[in-house]
Design a protein around this motif. Structure first.
Motif, PDB file in Angstrom:
ATOM      1  N   PRO A 164      17.551  42.529  19.499  1.00 59.60           N
ATOM      2  CA  PRO A 164      18.725  43.361  19.807  1.00 59.60           C
ATOM      3  C   PRO A 164      18.441  44.422  20.855  1.00 59.60           C
ATOM      4  N   ALA A 165      17.179  44.771  21.057  1.00 61.69           N
ATOM      5  CA  ALA A 165      16.842  45.845  21.990  1.00 61.69           C
ATOM      6  C   ALA A 165      16.834  45.378  23.437  1.00 61.69           C
ATOM      7  N   ASP A 166      16.133  44.265  23.723  1.00 56.96           N
ATOM      8  CA  ASP A 166      15.989  43.836  25.117  1.00 56.96           C
ATOM      9  C   ASP A 166      16.277  42.350  25.314  1.00 56.96           C
ATOM     10  N   LEU A 215      26.762  45.860  23.823  1.00 54.91           N
ATOM     11  CA  LEU A 215      27.533  44.694  24.233  1.00 54.91           C
ATOM     12  C   LEU A 215      26.558  43.595  24.627  1.00 54.91           C
ATOM     13  N   TYR A 216      26.655  42.432  23.973  1.00 54.84           N
ATOM     14  CA  TYR A 216      25.806  41.285  24.276  1.00 54.84           C
ATOM     15  C   TYR A 216      26.640  40.197  24.942  1.00 54.84           C
ATOM     16  N   LEU A 249      20.694  35.784  28.433  1.00 53.85           N
ATOM     17  CA  LEU A 249      21.348  36.822  27.636  1.00 53.85           C
ATOM     18  C   LEU A 249      21.352  38.151  28.389  1.00 53.85           C
ATOM     19  N   HIS A 250      22.374  38.952  28.131  1.00 54.45           N
ATOM     20  CA  HIS A 250      22.514  40.279  28.729  1.00 54.45           C
ATOM     21  C   HIS A 250      22.897  41.265  27.633  1.00 54.45           C
ATOM     22  N   ASN A 305      18.248  41.971  30.591  1.00 51.92           N
ATOM     23  CA  ASN A 305      18.619  40.554  30.624  1.00 51.92           C
ATOM     24  C   ASN A 305      17.366  39.697  30.512  1.00 51.92           C
ATOM     25  N   GLN A 306      17.502  38.501  29.953  1.00 54.80           N
ATOM     26  CA  GLN A 306      16.379  37.573  29.808  1.00 54.80           C
ATOM     27  C   GLN A 306      16.918  36.152  29.696  1.00 54.80           C
ATOM     28  N   PHE A 307      16.210  35.190  30.281  1.00 54.93           N
ATOM     29  CA  PHE A 307      16.454  33.793  29.958  1.00 54.93           C
ATOM     30  C   PHE A 307      16.034  33.547  28.511  1.00 54.93           C
TER      31      PHE A 307
END
Length: 526
Positions: free
Chosen positions: A169-171, A66-67, A89-90, A103-105
């Motif tokens: 897609p991984a992190d 789930l993104y 993004l999560h 999660n990352q900016f």
């Protein structure tokens, strides 16, 4: 080569403004319990969890990822609207009953420049404005904090423009900003939402001209490719438009794309100064997908909208062909200014009242030219508040469907969206009072967009689970919620360690972590 500046008139979120970030600490003092969901996260903040604690029973069959996309950093000068915060993004990965999280900016040019300059500005205790400027030899990438889509195996973060940023897609780390499409399409505005047909064909459009006398250009991307191919010639916007029309989404059927022109227009500074002309009608531009030509244009009394639910073609009781378009609409523009962060935190009743005045409506667009002249009136589908509407998109986009999932609020009582709903369009309430529904809610909890995930290949619209990222204002953190789609009862939760700022849209993919390619025949999905 000289550096290139991005003009403010293109996309309001391109403007970089520097100010003291301490201004957003006032969220803790707000009368709105949901205000904690509009508090900034620190620069480069990340909180990965290898194995989340699951309360309840996570379905063992649930797999994939789930993104989620949305803002996580605002200021008090220009990044001061819910829609304009810097994007984060999560991702939640599911595997045999366990869940992991990253999660990352998004590392866009805008984010990097803002974080670099805001530190000095914050120390000085003063704010200033600068325009985003790309450096020589470096491609410029914008803030893309609204939707997630997949094109030829590439995961893209998007906003209301023709530019996207690719992420892992991984992190969810940034891979390519901006993403390099195989074409020379100019940078411009466009809906944040695109569509994918059942055969994997992406359909979208952009504004060919901004300001007075705007126009729209339809295009498509065939499965396995990243080239955006134009369909037909530019389509003129409403002739009385003096500035760019606000269009966040559009509708798609098997044969047609339907562009909704509401009489809402961007101001000179984007959302600031946006206008709504209630005396002007909504225009439905029905475009033939095979040719890109306008099939016909119909009109309805003025309304405002952000999201379509679905659209499909069918014959009415007289055997005449119609397009059915379901939207969440409002009587005016009151919701847009009510989404400035200052209003949400300090005057939350403004947005609550605006949400209460909206809801899902159905419009029946006749395809016969003999039906010209009359306005198309909408029919209220359900009596409650609804936003972030979704359905079983992968199987029922462009097709007749039964269930709508969405976020709602307790009318007249809640200050923000505080429950999830499942609306059954085929089971009406007695006395003609709209569709029946089920709901999930917990005290002081505020859910985001619900995403349906099917259990298998049965095709049933509620055979699966509904996923949502929920803010628990009492506990001070967010959690992943898993509902049984059929009964709409809670199956499991998985808490995070912090309060995730309120985001917008996401997607679930069963096989998102497969290697991307620009040539292999990968089904393109949104």
């Amino acid at each position: 080569m000289a550096s290139t500046k991005v003009g403010l008139f293109l996309v309001s979120t391109l403007v970089v403004s520097l100010t003291n970030t301490a201004a957003h600490d006032h969220a803790a003092k707000s009368v709105n319990p949901a205000a904690i969901g509009f508090k900034n996260l620190p620069d480069n903040f990340t909180a990965p969890i290898a194995t989340m604690t699951v309360k309840g029973e996570m379905p063992a069959w649930l797999s994939g990822s789930l993104y989620r996309n949305g803002p996580a950093w605002w200021n008090d000068v220009d990044l001061d609207h819910w829609f304009t915060g810097l994007a984060m993004l999560h991702v939640f990965h599911f595997n045999q009953g366990s869940v992991s999280y990253h999660n990352q900016f998004i590392q866009s040019s805008m984010y990097k420049q803002y974080m670099q300059d805001s530190t000095a500005s914050s120390r000085a205790g003063e704010g200033k404005r600068v325009e985003l400027e790309n450096k020589e030899g470096e491609p410029m990438s914008i803030n893309t904090g609204v939707t997630v889509r997949r094109v030829a195996g590439h995961l893209l973060a998007n906003t209301g423009a023709t530019s996207s940023n690719e992420f892992s897609p991984a992190d969810v780390t940034t891979v390519q900003a901006p993403f390099d499409f195989d074409d020379d399409m100019p940078f411009s505005r466009g809906p944040a939402h695109a569509h994918t047909d059942l055969d994997g064909r992406v359909v979208h459009f952009y504004h060919t001209q901004l300001g007075p006398h705007p126009a729209y250009q339809l295009y498509q991307i065939v499965p396995g490719q990243t080239e955006r191919t134009l369909l037909g010639a530019p389509i003129p916007a409403m002739p009385q438009a003096k500035s760019t029309v606000f269009i966040h989404s559009f509708a798609l059927t098997h044969n047609y794309a339907i562009i909704n022109e509401v009489p809402a227009f961007f101001g000179r500074e984007g959302f600031k100064g946006a206008t709504f002309v209630k005396e002007w009608n909504v225009r439905w531009i029905v475009v033939d997908r095979s040719t890109g030509k306008v099939h016909r244009i119909l009109e309805s009394p003025a309304f405002m909208m952000y999201h379509h639910v679905n659209a499909f073609e069918e014959l009415n009781g007289d055997g005449e062909a119609e397009i059915i378009v379901d939207v969440v609409s409002y009587p005016d523009l009151a919701s847009l200014p009510a989404m400035f962060i200052d209003a949400i935190v300090n005057r939350p009743e403004e947005l609550a009242r605006a949400f209460d005045r909206g809801g899902p409506h159905r419009y029946r667009l006749p395809l016969s030219a003999q039906k010209n002249g009359s306005l198309v009136e909408g029919e209220r589908l359900w009596q409650g508040t609804l936003e972030f509407p979704t359905m079983y998109y992968e199987a029922y986009n462009t097709r007749k469907y039964r269930y709508i999932y969405g976020a709602s609020q307790t009318a007249g009582k809640s200050l923000f969206l505080d429950k999830l709903v499942k609306i059954d369009l085929e089971t009406p309430l007695p006395h003609g009072s709209g569709a029946s529904s089920l709901s999930w809610e917990q005290p002081n909890c505020f859910p985001g967009e619900p995403i349906f995930v099917p259990r298998g290949q049965s095709g049933a619209e509620d055979d699966g689970v509904v996923l949502s990222l929920v803010l628990d204002a009492t506990a001070g953190h967010s959690f992943l919620l898993v509902l049984d789609a059929k009964s709409f009862t809670q199956l499991a939760t998985a808490p995070l360690t912090y309060a995730v700022p309120f985001g917008f849209h996401g997607r679930h993919y069963f096989n998102a972590t497969t290697t991307a390619t620009k040539t292999s025949p990968v089904k393109t999905e949104f």
